[in-house]
Design a protein around this motif. Structure first.
Motif, PDB file in Angstrom:
ATOM      1  N   TYR A   1      -4.696  15.884 -34.466  1.00  0.00           N
ATOM      2  CA  TYR A   1      -4.647  15.976 -35.925  1.00  0.00           C
ATOM      3  C   TYR A   1      -3.707  17.092 -36.375  1.00  0.00           C
ATOM      4  CZ  TYR A   1      -6.100  16.952 -40.712  1.00  0.00           C
ATOM      5  OH  TYR A   1      -6.097  17.182 -42.070  1.00  0.00           O
ATOM      6  N   GLN A   2      -3.749  18.224 -35.699  1.00  0.00           N
ATOM      7  CA  GLN A   2      -2.857  19.325 -36.058  1.00  0.00           C
ATOM      8  C   GLN A   2      -1.397  18.945 -35.855  1.00  0.00           C
ATOM      9  OE1 GLN A   2      -3.840  22.014 -37.627  1.00  0.00           O
ATOM     10  NE2 GLN A   2      -5.978  21.344 -37.491  1.00  0.00           N
ATOM     11  N   SER A   3      -1.110  18.121 -34.845  1.00  0.00           N
ATOM     12  CA  SER A   3       0.264  17.657 -34.635  1.00  0.00           C
ATOM     13  C   SER A   3       0.693  16.699 -35.731  1.00  0.00           C
ATOM     14  CB  SER A   3       0.390  16.969 -33.271  1.00  0.00           C
ATOM     15  OG  SER A   3       0.124  17.868 -32.216  1.00  0.00           O
ATOM     16  N   MET A   4      -0.249  15.876 -36.198  1.00  0.00           N
ATOM     17  CA  MET A   4       0.089  14.864 -37.201  1.00  0.00           C
ATOM     18  C   MET A   4       0.388  15.451 -38.572  1.00  0.00           C
ATOM     19  SD  MET A   4      -2.561  11.761 -36.372  1.00  0.00           S
ATOM     20  CE  MET A   4      -2.391  10.734 -34.911  1.00  0.00           C
TER      21      MET A   4
ATOM     22  N   MET B   1       3.516  14.098 -30.157  1.00  0.00           N
ATOM     23  CA  MET B   1       2.275  13.742 -30.846  1.00  0.00           C
ATOM     24  C   MET B   1       1.654  12.487 -30.241  1.00  0.00           C
ATOM     25  SD  MET B   1       0.775  11.545 -33.188  1.00  0.00           S
ATOM     26  CE  MET B   1       2.161  10.773 -34.017  1.00  0.00           C
ATOM     27  N   LEU B   2       2.482  11.485 -29.949  1.00  0.00           N
ATOM     28  CA  LEU B   2       1.960  10.242 -29.379  1.00  0.00           C
ATOM     29  C   LEU B   2       1.352  10.468 -28.001  1.00  0.00           C
ATOM     30  CD1 LEU B   2       4.770   7.708 -30.409  1.00  0.00           C
ATOM     31  CD2 LEU B   2       2.508   7.983 -31.431  1.00  0.00           C
ATOM     32  N   ILE B   3       1.969  11.335 -27.213  1.00  0.00           N
ATOM     33  CA  ILE B   3       1.409  11.655 -25.886  1.00  0.00           C
ATOM     34  C   ILE B   3       0.027  12.275 -26.040  1.00  0.00           C
ATOM     35  CG2 ILE B   3       1.701  13.121 -23.857  1.00  0.00           C
ATOM     36  CD1 ILE B   3       4.735  12.755 -24.193  1.00  0.00           C
ATOM     37  N   LYS B   4      -0.112  13.198 -26.965  1.00  0.00           N
ATOM     38  CA  LYS B   4      -1.423  13.824 -27.203  1.00  0.00           C
ATOM     39  C   LYS B   4      -2.453  12.790 -27.656  1.00  0.00           C
ATOM     40  CE  LYS B   4       0.412  18.384 -28.447  1.00  0.00           C
ATOM     41  NZ  LYS B   4       0.574  19.395 -29.517  1.00  0.00           N
TER      42      LYS B   4
ATOM     43  N   ALA C   1      -8.112  10.541 -36.566  1.00  0.00           N
ATOM     44  CA  ALA C   1      -8.182  11.697 -35.662  1.00  0.00           C
ATOM     45  C   ALA C   1      -9.109  12.770 -36.222  1.00  0.00           C
ATOM     46  CB  ALA C   1      -6.779  12.264 -35.439  1.00  0.00           C
ATOM     47  N   GLN C   2      -9.060  12.993 -37.530  1.00  0.00           N
ATOM     48  CA  GLN C   2      -9.927  14.000 -38.150  1.00  0.00           C
ATOM     49  C   GLN C   2     -11.391  13.560 -38.108  1.00  0.00           C
ATOM     50  OE1 GLN C   2      -8.842  14.873 -42.185  1.00  0.00           O
ATOM     51  NE2 GLN C   2      -9.682  16.949 -42.126  1.00  0.00           N
TER      52      GLN C   2
END
Length: 664
Positions: free
Chosen positions: A302-305, A255-258, A322-323
């Motif tokens: 956002y989907q990862s979070m 998630m952090l990489i994204k 993010a959203q």
């Protein structure tokens, strides 16, 4: 490192983080003790008191977690003061750690393993501890990255010097989770290295957020910093796959990489728009697809979070931001397309084929199934589709403002609210300008815009993480021989005396040099603690020669008089005396053994002591006539020993460095 007492905004946040971590570990210990007491007691009155105490402890922990989340949401202090017209970017906070004292364990190990006085290496130990302490407060620039990278490089050397798989040093490394504040403690260096890599990535994010995004150089610095942060996080994910700290788990690192790549993509968009967006058909379509790309990558973040293993620990501020950016950049994409369709008409002088191709690449399916050329030629159809894009831009901006109002920390960021409101007002004004009185409302829904970018953000492994350092403990000897995995005898003193200007042996190898072609009847070999074939020469007189090559040692031995000189040597211990390490996740058996060619010599004679061995030419016997004419012209020792080996096949004991399967 920076002054830990400096009253900067960033240092205040780190001090608050350290204080919260201490309070969290205190509450967790109280909770663990209360839970153990609850299991152990059967007294109802005691159980009621413990349950009440647990409720207080859990509420305190919840409050501390919320305060830590607030620190992770404090992005304003990391932003550039000149960049007050840009949407804030999210940095990572540095992981906190406890102080570590290497003195006693390292001194004991040096005395036991290297047979040296550990007090003589106090300065080197202090240097290592000072370097670690400085890494707790690195400066927010490339010098800070170099500082962290140099300590990581030193850790690899220290690990080879002092840490073995079958022995614990008694040194505990404690690091706190960046999101939860939960401490993790281990005795090996894997946690230390992984945490430093995480802090290196976090430092790059802070460099990126501090960059001046109103200049091309500042934006390029921010783009490079976020891509390097993603590269370091990717290296951390691939290298340390079983870290016990949740902030370094594979799911969290992905998630952090994204998120870092999304912020780099946002800076790439700002770089294109910095010189101004010309009101031209092709320029507007290009910017629409670039904005759609930024919205797409933020939607992936956002989907990862919101996934189950991550959403419980990621700050609500992050997922909300993010959203908000997803809706904001999608609205920009629709606004640019609407401007291209409403403000520009197809003129006879325009290139129809080029415009048709550009419009056809904008959608997966054309609106109402019409061809791109029909839309370009039909003024009313362009207006109808353009207004549909404007409506969608307005809806996205209204949704972004609504979501921004849900988060307390986002509501406090005035610049974000101003940018969202300005974009909404611009879309509403353009929609009103293109609406005539009495016009029927058209509820056509604008199609999605295909995202496209000319420069995609990619993880980049920074060269600054690969630094060469000088070993603090180089006085212990070359690391290839004098390491924690090798075992040898304590240094023993041997008296050398010249016999017919011959010492009775030759030398080979780089530092440290080894004894070879040893005459068993020479003075040094027949003494009580005599020389042995394959011994390492570590000192001549009072001169340490562990780091000297053959030529330097020869210079010391050339001046030996008839009274002789004392030398110190060590012998490699046999592999049978080395205990096998206990099985662990890092143990790998069955690795192929490697041998040097010089070690493959063997002796065919069963009892070499029963015969008189002819002296071999010594390294100090050049230029002298010998009984054997073939050896009368021997010169300085070289790497070619084939002639001597063919004439006298003496065995060369295999060093345990090449023969010890327990070393892996």
């Amino acid at each position: 490192g920076c002054n830990p007492l400096a009253e900067t905004g960033r240092s205040k946040l780190q001090n608050q983080r350290a204080s919260l971590n201490q309070q969290i570990i205190k509450e967790m210990r109280m909770r663990a003790g209360a839970e153990n007491l609850l299991k152990a007691t059967s007294n109802n009155k005691v159980r009621d008191m413990v349950v009440l105490e647990l409720s207080y402890v859990n509420s305190n922990l919840q409050l501390l977690m919320e305060q830590l989340e607030g620190l992770n949401s404090s992005v304003e202090v990391y932003q550039n003061l000149k960049g007050t017209v840009s949407i804030p970017l999210i940095p990572l906070g540095l992981k906190e750690t406890k102080e570590v004292d290497f003195s006693v364990p390292f001194k004991d190990f040096i005395l036991e393993h290297y047979s040296e006085d550990g007090a003589n290496f106090q300065d080197e130990i202090d240097d290592l501890m000072d370097l670690r302490q400085a890494c707790r407060t690195p400066s927010r620039n490339e010098a800070g990255v170099q500082l962290l990278s140099s300590y990581v490089a030193h850790l690899s050397l220290v690990e080879s010097r002092f840490f073995t798989p079958n022995r614990q040093m008694g040194i505990f490394f404690t690091w706190y989770d960046s999101f939860t504040g939960v401490p993790v403690c281990q005795q090996n260096l894997s946690l230390e290295k992984a945490s430093l890599l995480f802090n290196t990535a976090a430092l790059y994010t802070q460099i990126g957020t501090r960059s001046d995004r109103q200049t091309f150089s500042g934006l390029e610095e921010a783009i490079a910093a976020f891509q390097k942060s993603a590269g370091v996080l990717h290296q951390l994910k691939e290298t340390f796959t079983h870290t016990p700290s949740y902030d370094m788990s594979p799911a969290m690192l992905s998630m952090l990489i994204k998120m870092m790549l999304a912020q780099a993509q946002e800076c790439l968009f700002e770089k294109i728009a910095l010189s101004g967006i010309r009101n031209e058909f092709f320029m507007l379509l290009r910017m629409a697809q670039e904005a759609a790309k930024v919205g797409e990558v933020y939607d992936q973040v956002y989907q990862s979070m919101i996934q189950t293993p991550i959403k419980d620990n990621v700050p609500f501020f992050w997922s909300t931001m993010a959203q908000v950016k997803t809706y904001h950049y999608c609205s920009l994409a629709h606004y640019f397309v609407s401007t291209a369709l409403l403000d520009h008409q197809l003129n006879p002088s325009d290139d129809e084929d080029k415009q048709e191709k550009a419009l056809s690449q904008l959608y997966d399916t054309m609106p109402d199934g019409r061809s791109p050329l029909d839309i370009l030629r039909d003024k009313e159809e362009r207006r109808r589709i353009g207004k549909a894009h404007l409506r969608r831009a307005t809806m996205n901006q209204e949704e972004a403002l609504r979501i921004q109002g849900l988060c307390r920390h986002l509501r406090n960021i005035d610049i974000l609210k101003d940018i969202l409101q300005a974009s909404l007002k611009r879309s509403l004004a353009k929609f009103e300008h293109n609406t005539t009185e009495g016009e029927f409302t058209d509820y056509m829904e604008a199609p999605d815009i295909i995202s496209k970018t000319e420069h995609r953000a990619e993880p980049e492994l920074p060269a600054a993480t690969k630094v060469k350092v000088k070993d603090f403990f180089h006085r212990l000897g070359p690391l290839s021989v004098f390491s924690a995995k090798q075992r040898w005898t304590a240094p023993r003193t041997v008296r050398l005396k010249m016999e017919d200007r011959d010492l009775g042996f030759t030398l080979k190898g780089d530092a440290p040099v080894q004894i070879q072609s040893l005459d068993p009847l020479c003075y040094a070999a027949v003494s009580m603690e005599g020389l042995k074939e394959g011994d390492y020469l570590v000192a001549v007189g009072d001169t340490d020669c562990k780091c000297m090559g053959v030529s330097d040692v020869i210079k010391l031995l050339k001046d030996v008089d008839e009274e002789g000189v004392d030398i110190k040597v060590v012998s490699m211990m046999d592999s049978s005396s080395q205990p096998m390490p206990t099985k662990s996740a890092t143990y790998s058996g069955g690795l192929p053994k490697t041998y040097s060619m010089i070690c493959l010599a063997f002796d065919d004679d069963k009892n070499p002591k029963a015969r008189k061995v002819a002296k071999k030419p010594s390294l100090l016997s050049w230029g002298l006539k010998n009984k054997h004419k073939s050896a009368s012209t021997q010169s300085l020792p070289t790497g070619d020993y084939s002639a001597a080996m063919s004439l006298h096949k003496q065995s060369s004991p295999l060093p345990s460095a090449f023969n010890d399967s327990g070393l892996y």
